[in-house]
Design a protein around this motif. Structure first.
Motif, PDB file in Angstrom:
ATOM      1  N   ILE A   3      59.139  19.280 -46.107  1.00 18.93           N
ATOM      2  CA  ILE A   3      60.358  20.050 -45.984  1.00 18.93           C
ATOM      3  C   ILE A   3      61.421  19.659 -45.107  1.00 18.93           C
ATOM      4  O   ILE A   3      61.165  18.746 -44.028  1.00 18.93           O
ATOM      5  CB  ILE A   3      59.957  21.524 -45.274  1.00 18.93           C
ATOM      6  N   MET A   4      62.697  19.643 -45.654  1.00 17.46           N
ATOM      7  CA  MET A   4      63.797  18.991 -44.812  1.00 17.46           C
ATOM      8  C   MET A   4      64.039  20.286 -43.997  1.00 17.46           C
ATOM      9  O   MET A   4      64.801  21.114 -44.402  1.00 17.46           O
ATOM     10  CB  MET A   4      64.884  18.627 -45.700  1.00 17.46           C
ATOM     11  N   HIS A 278      62.061  20.170 -54.449  1.00  9.17           N
ATOM     12  CA  HIS A 278      61.055  19.722 -55.420  1.00  9.17           C
ATOM     13  C   HIS A 278      60.411  18.397 -54.900  1.00  9.17           C
ATOM     14  O   HIS A 278      61.148  17.767 -54.024  1.00  9.17           O
ATOM     15  CB  HIS A 278      61.866  19.370 -56.841  1.00  9.17           C
ATOM     16  N   SER A 279      59.505  17.929 -55.551  1.00  7.87           N
ATOM     17  CA  SER A 279      58.814  16.820 -55.295  1.00  7.87           C
ATOM     18  C   SER A 279      58.081  16.261 -56.420  1.00  7.87           C
ATOM     19  O   SER A 279      58.044  16.768 -57.445  1.00  7.87           O
ATOM     20  CB  SER A 279      57.533  17.004 -54.171  1.00  7.87           C
ATOM     21  N   PHE A 280      57.752  14.756 -56.224  1.00  6.20           N
ATOM     22  CA  PHE A 280      57.279  14.126 -57.369  1.00  6.20           C
ATOM     23  C   PHE A 280      55.855  14.857 -58.131  1.00  6.20           C
ATOM     24  O   PHE A 280      55.813  14.893 -59.201  1.00  6.20           O
ATOM     25  CB  PHE A 280      56.756  12.708 -56.993  1.00  6.20           C
ATOM     26  N   SER A 281      55.390  15.663 -57.217  1.00  7.75           N
ATOM     27  CA  SER A 281      54.009  16.234 -57.609  1.00  7.75           C
ATOM     28  C   SER A 281      54.482  17.118 -58.663  1.00  7.75           C
ATOM     29  O   SER A 281      53.732  17.417 -59.672  1.00  7.75           O
ATOM     30  CB  SER A 281      53.222  16.729 -56.570  1.00  7.75           C
ATOM     31  N   ASP A 282      55.475  18.143 -58.677  1.00  4.84           N
ATOM     32  CA  ASP A 282      55.891  18.889 -59.558  1.00  4.84           C
ATOM     33  C   ASP A 282      56.346  18.308 -60.915  1.00  4.84           C
ATOM     34  O   ASP A 282      55.893  18.697 -61.823  1.00  4.84           O
ATOM     35  CB  ASP A 282      57.268  19.871 -59.490  1.00  4.84           C
ATOM     36  N   LEU A 350      64.225  23.947 -63.473  1.00  7.66           N
ATOM     37  CA  LEU A 350      63.864  23.713 -61.984  1.00  7.66           C
ATOM     38  C   LEU A 350      64.733  24.654 -61.321  1.00  7.66           C
ATOM     39  O   LEU A 350      64.246  25.042 -59.974  1.00  7.66           O
ATOM     40  CB  LEU A 350      64.082  22.147 -61.519  1.00  7.66           C
ATOM     41  N   GLY A 351      65.726  25.382 -61.949  1.00  6.15           N
ATOM     42  CA  GLY A 351      66.529  26.245 -61.288  1.00  6.15           C
ATOM     43  C   GLY A 351      67.909  26.111 -60.970  1.00  6.15           C
ATOM     44  O   GLY A 351      68.517  26.659 -59.945  1.00  6.15           O
ATOM     45  N   TRP A 352      68.851  24.877 -61.290  1.00  8.63           N
ATOM     46  CA  TRP A 352      69.938  24.575 -60.991  1.00  8.63           C
ATOM     47  C   TRP A 352      71.029  24.306 -62.138  1.00  8.63           C
ATOM     48  O   TRP A 352      70.398  23.806 -63.434  1.00  8.63           O
ATOM     49  CB  TRP A 352      70.081  23.203 -60.376  1.00  8.63           C
ATOM     50  N   GLN A 353      71.954  24.875 -62.262  1.00  7.56           N
ATOM     51  CA  GLN A 353      73.207  24.403 -63.185  1.00  7.56           C
ATOM     52  C   GLN A 353      74.617  24.547 -62.407  1.00  7.56           C
ATOM     53  O   GLN A 353      74.763  24.921 -61.646  1.00  7.56           O
ATOM     54  CB  GLN A 353      73.191  25.467 -64.145  1.00  7.56           C
ATOM     55  N   ALA A 354      75.416  23.675 -63.338  1.00  5.47           N
ATOM     56  CA  ALA A 354      76.606  23.298 -62.875  1.00  5.47           C
ATOM     57  C   ALA A 354      77.844  24.425 -62.964  1.00  5.47           C
ATOM     58  O   ALA A 354      77.358  25.183 -63.720  1.00  5.47           O
ATOM     59  CB  ALA A 354      77.391  22.344 -63.818  1.00  5.47           C
TER      60      ALA A 354
END
Ligand SMILES: NC(=O)C1=CN([C@@H]2O[C@H](COP(=O)(O)OP(=O)(O)OC[C@H]3O[C@@H](n4cnc5c(N)ncnc54)[C@H](OP(=O)(O)O)[C@@H]3O)[C@@H](O)[C@H]2O)C=CC1
Ligand SMILES: C[C@H]1O[C@H](OP(=O)(O)OP(=O)(O)OC[C@H]2O[C@@H](n3cnc4c(=O)[nH]c(N)nc43)[C@H](O)[C@@H]2O)[C@@H](O)[C@@H](O)C1=O
Length: 372
Positions: A3-4, A278-282, A350-354
């Protein structure tokens, strides 16, 4: 998933560039306080020993890799050696040091030019390495593909969490407006602005613009006819047609290629979103290919999902700037890839859009540009 936190040590490589500066603003707005930066002059990222010393000293926990040798179609085609060498060096140095120094998560920025020239549209992550690349940016694209494969390979062998994103063509405030080396959107904005100044006979603003942008050989003492010669070199000229004087702009290529544009603040938001959530594992679960023992194409496309022809882009900018003259196309200049629309369904899932429309973005950049 790492987590950041608001006080995590976050290194933004390329923080003065178009994308890096937008990422930095986004992080600052969200309250991240421990941002690590170095300018080109302070740390040349192609220098392995300096990058090694920097990582050992700063020990960043998270890295946004937005430093690269970047440019438009002419720069990519002309400086082919620099585009492949500098990009490979920068990314090799940073990605390898991130691994050696236990960086928890890294975001690598690729580019939509990694996909084949004639890829089916819109281009999904899985069309990587399925055909020939576009010639003008082949060296740059090969460096970017190496960076993506390096992140993926380190994740698979060493268990790191290095994510690659593939942005479409970007634009925004801190763009490169150099008429030779820039991308199409800033180039057209500036050419059309200069065309409008010429139309109004405003040589003072033309001189200021050229000085502000460090046009070679132009100073406060440059004579008016030399200013006009300079503009002529970039296809900006007054012509007399049917006894009528007007300004004609000659843009590159046929005007037919289609491009997708994304406002850089949306791009920065997507980068921070991916790093936070997100992470590489997803992503390895969404990996392409039929053989489930093969993990590939774990990168994520970032785009607006909308495309426009270069001709229509020019007309949209003409409307925003308020230029009345003529626009023609110089077909002796290259078109590049005919079409380059990203399939952004993975990112939407993943849940993002412009959010920002092209017209809003262009108007904002133009207001910023003329304010000096
Ligand atoms: N612009 C676009 O349309 C697109 C960009 N991308 C990718 O996004 C990323 C960022 O691009 P963008 O912001 O447009 O590029 P910019 O040219 O605006 O910024 C690049 C940054 O990299 C830094 N840099 C370059 N070389 C070195 C070096 N040898 N050592 C240290 N720093 C260096 C520069 O530092 P300084 O300012 O200190 O000189 C600058 O801040 C790149 O990976 C690019 O490939 C992908 C698709 C489209
Ligand atoms: C981001 C992306 O950027 C580059 O690919 P590109 O999209 O082809 O580049 P571009 O923005 O320079 O041009 C787009 C189109 O626009 C036309 N065009 C018209 N008139 C001007 C003009 O005045 N300047 C420029 N630059 N282009 C012009 C030009 O002829 C072309 O058809 C690669 O570096 C690639 O590696 C990459 O990743």
């Amino acid at each position: 998933m790492a987590i950041m936190n608001k006080d995590s040590r976050i290194y933004i490589a390329g923080h003065r560039g178009l994308v890096g500066s937008a990422i930095m603003n986004n992080l600052q707005r969200k309250g991240y306080v421990n941002l690590i930066t170095r300018t080109f002059e302070e740390l040349d990222l192609t220098d392995q020993s300096k990058v090694t010393a920097f990582f050992e000293y700063e020990k960043p926990e998270f890295v946004f890799l937005a430093a690269a040798k970047v440019g438009g179609i002419m720069a990519n085609n002309k400086y082919r050696a620099q585009f492949i060498y500098e990009n490979l060096q920068i990314q090799n140095n940073i990605i390898h040091q991130a691994y050696l120094n236990g960086v928890k998560k890294l975001l690598f920025l690729g580019s939509s030019c990694v996909y084949p020239k004639n890829a089916p549209q819109p281009m999904s992550e899985d069309c990587l390495l399925t055909g020939e690349l576009e010639y003008t940016n082949e060296p740059y694209a090969i460096a970017k593909i190496a960076g993506m494969k390096m992140c993926e390979s380190y994740n698979l062998q060493y268990g790191t969490d290095f994510i690659s994103v593939m942005p479409t063509n970007l634009y925004g405030y801190n763009d490169n407006f150099n008429l030779e080396t820039s991308h199409v959107l800033p180039a057209l904005l500036r050419k059309i602005h200069l065309g409008k100044c010429l139309e109004k006979g405003d040589l003072r603003e033309i001189r200021n613009d050229l000085i502000r942008n460090q046009a070679e050989g132009i100073t406060i003492d440059t004579e008016d006819h030399e200013l006009l010669n300079y503009l002529g070199r970039f296809g900006i000229a007054e012509i007399i047609k049917d006894n009528d004087r007007h300004v004609r702009l000659s843009l590159w290529g046929t005007g037919q290629p289609l491009r997708e544009f994304l406002w850089v603040e949306d791009m920065a938001d997507a980068c921070v979103f991916v790093m936070e959530n997100h992470s590489f594992s997803d992503l390895r679960n969404s990996s392409g290919g039929n053989d489930k023992t093969e993990i590939r194409n774990t990168h994520i496309n970032i785009g607006s999902g909308k495309e426009v022809s270069i001709k229509d882009l020019a007309f949209l900018i003409k409307e925003v700037v308020g230029f009345k003259g003529e626009i023609v196309f110089d077909t002796s200049k290259p078109d590049g890839t005919p079409r380059k629309l990203l399939d952004v369904s993975k990112l939407s899932t993943l849940g993002w859009q412009a959010r920002t429309s092209l017209k809003e973005g262009i108007a904002a950049v133009y207001r910023h540009y003329i304010s000096g």
